[in-house]
Design a protein around this motif. Structure first.
Motif, PDB file in Angstrom:
ATOM      1  N   VAL A  21      39.585  44.882 -44.911  1.00  0.00           N
ATOM      2  CA  VAL A  21      40.599  44.186 -45.699  1.00  0.00           C
ATOM      3  C   VAL A  21      40.202  42.721 -45.800  1.00  0.00           C
ATOM      4  O   VAL A  21      39.907  42.079 -44.785  1.00  0.00           O
ATOM      5  N   ILE A  22      40.195  42.214 -47.023  1.00  0.00           N
ATOM      6  CA  ILE A  22      39.978  40.789 -47.273  1.00  0.00           C
ATOM      7  C   ILE A  22      41.206  40.289 -48.009  1.00  0.00           C
ATOM      8  O   ILE A  22      41.557  40.818 -49.068  1.00  0.00           O
ATOM      9  N   VAL A  23      41.878  39.306 -47.438  1.00  0.00           N
ATOM     10  CA  VAL A  23      43.019  38.673 -48.114  1.00  0.00           C
ATOM     11  C   VAL A  23      42.498  37.388 -48.735  1.00  0.00           C
ATOM     12  O   VAL A  23      42.024  36.496 -48.030  1.00  0.00           O
ATOM     13  N   ALA A  24      42.557  37.323 -50.057  1.00  0.00           N
ATOM     14  CA  ALA A  24      41.959  36.204 -50.780  1.00  0.00           C
ATOM     15  C   ALA A  24      43.021  35.349 -51.448  1.00  0.00           C
ATOM     16  O   ALA A  24      44.019  35.859 -51.951  1.00  0.00           O
ATOM     17  N   TYR A  25      42.774  34.059 -51.442  1.00  0.00           N
ATOM     18  CA  TYR A  25      43.584  33.127 -52.212  1.00  0.00           C
ATOM     19  C   TYR A  25      42.639  32.057 -52.745  1.00  0.00           C
ATOM     20  O   TYR A  25      42.092  31.257 -51.977  1.00  0.00           O
ATOM     21  N   SER A  26      42.390  32.097 -54.045  1.00  0.00           N
ATOM     22  CA  SER A  26      41.488  31.138 -54.690  1.00  0.00           C
ATOM     23  C   SER A  26      40.169  31.022 -53.936  1.00  0.00           C
ATOM     24  O   SER A  26      39.734  29.935 -53.571  1.00  0.00           O
ATOM     25  N   GLY A  86      49.597  40.169 -46.372  1.00  0.00           N
ATOM     26  CA  GLY A  86      48.449  40.645 -47.143  1.00  0.00           C
ATOM     27  C   GLY A  86      47.592  41.599 -46.323  1.00  0.00           C
ATOM     28  O   GLY A  86      47.120  42.620 -46.815  1.00  0.00           O
ATOM     29  N   CYS A  87      47.399  41.276 -45.039  1.00  0.00           N
ATOM     30  CA  CYS A  87      46.658  42.178 -44.139  1.00  0.00           C
ATOM     31  C   CYS A  87      47.383  43.508 -44.012  1.00  0.00           C
ATOM     32  O   CYS A  87      46.752  44.581 -44.062  1.00  0.00           O
ATOM     33  N   ASN A  88      48.696  43.465 -43.848  1.00  0.00           N
ATOM     34  CA  ASN A  88      49.472  44.701 -43.735  1.00  0.00           C
ATOM     35  C   ASN A  88      49.370  45.543 -45.002  1.00  0.00           C
ATOM     36  O   ASN A  88      49.203  46.761 -44.946  1.00  0.00           O
ATOM     37  N   ARG A  89      49.470  44.899 -46.141  1.00  0.00           N
ATOM     38  CA  ARG A  89      49.401  45.612 -47.427  1.00  0.00           C
ATOM     39  C   ARG A  89      48.036  46.265 -47.608  1.00  0.00           C
ATOM     40  O   ARG A  89      47.922  47.420 -47.991  1.00  0.00           O
ATOM     41  N   GLY A  90      46.988  45.508 -47.318  1.00  0.00           N
ATOM     42  CA  GLY A  90      45.641  46.041 -47.443  1.00  0.00           C
ATOM     43  C   GLY A  90      45.370  47.142 -46.432  1.00  0.00           C
ATOM     44  O   GLY A  90      44.803  48.187 -46.771  1.00  0.00           O
ATOM     45  N   GLY A  91      45.785  46.936 -45.201  1.00  0.00           N
ATOM     46  CA  GLY A  91      45.574  47.940 -44.163  1.00  0.00           C
ATOM     47  C   GLY A  91      46.273  49.243 -44.467  1.00  0.00           C
ATOM     48  O   GLY A  91      45.742  50.331 -44.218  1.00  0.00           O
TER      49      GLY A  91
END
Length: 146
Positions: A21-26, A86-91
Motif C-alpha cells: 500500500v502506498i498512500v500518496a499526496y502530491s 488511507g493505509c486502512n483503505r488500501g490494506g
C-alpha cells in the motif's frame, strides 16, 4: 499459547505473497520510482496506491504503470483521508497476501521487499523496516529534501 520467542510457521520468502500500500499526496515526482522499485519484486502480488486528492500527475503516473503491470491498482477516495485512513483503505483492498508493506511514496527501493521477509522469518520479530537513506542527508530517514 505461543510465546514471542518461538519461531512462527510463516511462509518462506519464496512462497510469500506481498501486498503493498502506498498512500500518496502530491507525490508525482517520486511516485513513479517508488512503484517501479516495488514492482521489481516478483513476490509482489498487488500494489495499491491510495491517492489522497493529489494533482492529476499522481493519477497519470499510476494509470500508466497499471497499463503495463496488472498488479498496480489506483484508489481515489475523492478526499484526503489522511495517512492512517488511507493505509486502512488500501490494506482492505489487498488480495492474496501473506505479508503487507506500507511504503511511503518518496521511498526508492534498491533491494526487493522479499529480502525483509527473509530477515523476518529468520528472526522472531513480527514487524520489520528497511534502512532509509537520503543522498542529500545521509543521516536522514526521509528521501525528500529537508
Amino acid at each position: 499459547m505461543q510465546s514471542i520467542s518461538e519461531p512462527t510457521n510463516a511462509p518462506s520468502a519464496s512462497k510469500s505473497k506481498i501486498g503493498v500500500v502506498i498512500v500518496a499526496y502530491s507525490s508525482g515526482e517520486f511516485l513513479r520510482d517508488c512503484i517501479l522499485g516495488v514492482l521489481m519484486d516478483a513476490m509482489v502480488t498487488t500494489l495499491v496506491v491510495v491517492d489522497n486528492s493529489s494533482e492529476l500527475e499522481s493519477r497519470l503516473v499510476v494509470e500508466r504503470l497499471a497499463e503495463t503491470d496488472s498488479r498496480v491498482r489506483y484508489i481515489d477516495p475523492h478526499s484526503n483521508l489522511g495517512f492512517a485512513a488511507g493505509c486502512n483503505r488500501g490494506g482492505a483492498s489487498l488480495q492474496e497476501w501473506t505479508h503487507v508493506f506500507f511504503v511511503n511514496p518518496d521511498v526508492k527501493l534498491t533491494k526487493p521487499l522479499s529480502g525483509l521477509i527473509e530477515h523476518l522469518n529468520a528472526s522472531c520479530q513480527k514487524i520489520v523496516a528497511g534502512r532509509l537513506l537520503s543522498p542529500r542527508h545521509p543521516r536522514s530517514v526521509n528521501a525528500r529534501p529537508i
